[in-house]
Structures are given as structure tokens and as C-alpha cells.
Design an enzyme around this catalytic site. Structure first.
Site, PDB file in Angstrom:
ATOM      1  N   ASP A 170      39.913  54.343  40.770  1.00  0.00           N
ATOM      2  CA  ASP A 170      41.228  54.031  41.342  1.00  0.00           C
ATOM      3  C   ASP A 170      41.410  54.719  42.682  1.00  0.00           C
ATOM      4  OD1 ASP A 170      42.613  52.338  39.441  1.00  0.00           O
ATOM      5  OD2 ASP A 170      42.453  54.030  38.062  1.00  0.00           O
ATOM      6  N   ASP A 176      44.576  46.388  33.167  1.00  0.00           N
ATOM      7  CA  ASP A 176      44.555  47.785  33.601  1.00  0.00           C
ATOM      8  C   ASP A 176      45.964  48.349  33.485  1.00  0.00           C
ATOM      9  OD1 ASP A 176      44.172  50.186  34.915  1.00  0.00           O
ATOM     10  OD2 ASP A 176      43.770  49.296  36.883  1.00  0.00           O
ATOM     11  N   SER A 215      38.663  54.637  33.303  1.00  0.00           N
ATOM     12  CA  SER A 215      39.204  54.917  34.634  1.00  0.00           C
ATOM     13  C   SER A 215      39.155  56.413  34.887  1.00  0.00           C
ATOM     14  CB  SER A 215      40.651  54.441  34.721  1.00  0.00           C
ATOM     15  OG  SER A 215      41.260  54.978  35.873  1.00  0.00           O
ATOM     16  N   MET A 226      44.028  50.291  45.709  1.00  0.00           N
ATOM     17  CA  MET A 226      45.490  50.190  45.817  1.00  0.00           C
ATOM     18  C   MET A 226      45.862  50.713  47.198  1.00  0.00           C
ATOM     19  SD  MET A 226      46.235  51.435  41.936  1.00  0.00           S
ATOM     20  CE  MET A 226      44.579  52.093  41.785  1.00  0.00           C
ATOM     21  N   HIS A 260      35.654  52.517  36.278  1.00  0.00           N
ATOM     22  CA  HIS A 260      36.781  52.054  37.103  1.00  0.00           C
ATOM     23  C   HIS A 260      37.236  53.201  38.000  1.00  0.00           C
ATOM     24  CE1 HIS A 260      40.228  49.358  37.850  1.00  0.00           C
ATOM     25  NE2 HIS A 260      40.991  50.449  37.833  1.00  0.00           N
ATOM     26  N   MET A 290      43.939  55.205  45.782  1.00  0.00           N
ATOM     27  CA  MET A 290      45.357  55.069  46.149  1.00  0.00           C
ATOM     28  C   MET A 290      45.595  55.720  47.502  1.00  0.00           C
ATOM     29  SD  MET A 290      47.188  55.852  42.520  1.00  0.00           S
ATOM     30  CE  MET A 290      46.515  55.253  40.958  1.00  0.00           C
ATOM     31  N   HIS A 302      39.002  49.860  42.461  1.00  0.00           N
ATOM     32  CA  HIS A 302      40.322  49.228  42.502  1.00  0.00           C
ATOM     33  C   HIS A 302      41.078  49.838  43.679  1.00  0.00           C
ATOM     34  CE1 HIS A 302      44.444  48.777  40.230  1.00  0.00           C
ATOM     35  NE2 HIS A 302      44.375  48.023  41.312  1.00  0.00           N
ATOM     36  N   MET A 344      47.428  43.571  36.448  1.00  0.00           N
ATOM     37  CA  MET A 344      47.944  44.916  36.170  1.00  0.00           C
ATOM     38  C   MET A 344      48.947  44.839  35.026  1.00  0.00           C
ATOM     39  SD  MET A 344      46.443  47.086  38.125  1.00  0.00           S
ATOM     40  CE  MET A 344      47.435  48.486  37.589  1.00  0.00           C
TER      41      MET A 344
END
Ligand code: DX5
Ligand code: ZN
Length: 234
Positions: free
Chosen positions: A49, A188, A23, A82, A47, A51, A80, A150
Site C-alpha cells: 500500500d 481490499d 497487506s 493511493m 500487497h 499512500m 496499490h 475497495m
């Protein structure tokens, strides 16, 4: 849809294969391409992330960074999201070079989001927070490529693995086995050489690790060590 470059590195692999997904959240963003290049030989997916400061309190990176990274690596990008409104950005992620987009089931509108991700030619994933039960994802298991359980509450790297989530991982894996579903099970949060084997034993096959990899002096060695720990778990 824009034409997206493809190559051998963009192959997601077979459903159920063990995959290590560093990540980038824990990488040094000032030298992201260099760090990704270093870890790439020991990684299967990258990966990413995303956000939004709303679904989670933190703000990280978005499509422009994905597009920049895309020019530096052929790795499969596992994004991913979020985000409270991921649907607003799916086209942008596809254009930027994402390969898979995972949205959270908690934000709702799941049927439409999955259809749109698939419509963009991307692999579709559904993520569940630690306290979201298996029953929430069960109706969607035939419609997605990946379920992300998660193992921390999303928002930050470096948190401790929540072992209770393994019950849910076991439930997802049991459903896959009982119905011969084509589906990856990803974990994760707090994944390292101690917790990855635990998740493997419960049925996970994709292992995301941020701080355990990029917090290591030689990130590729840390990724190799996680792979080895998973292999040893059978
Ligand atoms: C957390 C992110 C994770 C994070 C994991 O909200 O979704 O992908 O990078 O970091 P570690 O491996 O440090 O727990
Ligand atoms: Zn993540």
C-alpha cells in the site's frame, strides 16, 4: 526499461485463481522482511500500500522500500498506489521490482496510466473507492488485468468491511463471465474469515488482508484460515 529479476515466485497465476495477498501495511515495518518471509509460504501475492498524504490522508511507503523488500522475497508484488499523481512514480516502482501497479480511477488520466503501466511490463490494475460506481470502470475492463473494489475507504488498515460494495463486485464478475474477459477481481479492506467468503460469493478472487493477517500472532495461520474460508465458500 531496466532488467528486472524474475523467478517462479513472480508468476501472477491464472486469471480467476483464488489468491491471498497479505497487506504489509499492518506489518511491523521495523522487521518487514522477516514478517514477509514468515507469511510467504501461505501467500500468493504481497500487497504493498502506497499512500501519498494527498489522495488519502496517510503516508506510507514508496519505491525504496519495495526495492529493499525485493531482495528478500520472490513473491509477486501487487502495488496499490493511493496517489493523486501515480504517473510520476511508475518508472520508479518498475525499477524497484513491482510486478503489478494498481491506480485509482478517481484520479483520472486512466487511459494513459494504463498504457504506461503496461509499457513498463507490469500488470495493470484499476481501483475503485466504495462510492465509485461500476459504470466508471466498465469502459476499461478490456484494458486492465485487475479491478480492485475497495471494501473500505482507502487510507488506513483495520476498518470495517462495507458489504454494499458486493453489488459492484457482482457486476464486475458478471461482465467478466458474459465476455470471457481475462481479469482478476480483488477486494481490499476489512477482509477476514467472515468477510472473505462473502466477497468470494459475489465474485472476488484476490483477497487482500492486512490486520487480519499481520495482527495475528502467527500471520501464516491467519492467511491459511482466510484461504480455507474462501475455499469453503466455493
Ligand atoms: C487500505 C489499504 C488496505 C489495507 C487493508 O487503504 O488499501 O490494503 O492494508 O487493511 P485491513 O485488511 O486491515 O482492512
Ligand atoms: Zn490496498
Amino acid at each position: 526499461m531496466h532488467e528486472r529479476p524474475s523467478g517462479p515466485g513472480r508468476d501472477p497465476g491464472h486469471f480467476g485463481d483464488v489468491r491471498i495477498a497479505p497487506s504489509v501495511l499492518s506489518a511491523d515495518f521495523g522487521m518487514l522482511a522477516e514478517q514477509v518471509g514468515e507469511v510467504a509460504p501461505s501467500a500468493d501475492w504481497l500487497h504493498v500500500d502506497v499512500m501519498d498524504g494527498h489522495f488519502v490522508p496517510n503516508v506510507t511507503i514508496g519505491p525504496p522500500v519495495v526495492a529493499s523488500l525485493r531482495r528478500h522475497t520472490p513473491l509477486f508484488f501487487d502495488c496499490h498506489l493511493m496517489m493523486t499523481e501515480p504517473g510520476r512514480y511508475l518508472q520508479d516502482f518498475a525499477d524497484a521490482g513491482a510486478d503489478g501497479c494498481t491506480v485509482h480511477i478517481e484520479v483520472g488520466g486512466t487511459d494513459e496510466l494504463i498504457a504506461r503501466i503496461r509499457g513498463l511490463g507490469l500488470r495493470a490494475g484499476l481501483a475503485l473507492n466504495p462510492d465509485t460506481p461500476f459504470e466508471a470502470v466498465r469502459p476499461f475492463l478490456r484494458d486492465v488485468d485487475l479491478v480492485l473494489c475497495m471494501t473500505v475507504f482507502p487510507g488506513f488498515g483495520g476498518q470495517s468491511f462495507i458489504g454494499e460494495v458486493m453489488t459492484k463486485v457482482e457486476q464486475v464478475r458478471a461482465e467478466i463471465d458474459a465476455n470471457a474477459l481475462a481479469l482478476d477481481v480483488e477486494v481490499d479492506g476489512g477482509i477476514d474469515t467472515t468477510t472473505a467468503p462473502v466477497a468470494r460469493a459475489a465474485g472476488a478472487n484476490v483477497f487482500v488482508a492486512g490486520s487480519a493477517i499481520f495482527g495475528h500472532e502467527r500471520p501464516w495461520e491467519a492467511a491459511d484460515a482466510i484461504r480455507e474460508s474462501v475455499r469453503a465458500a466455493g
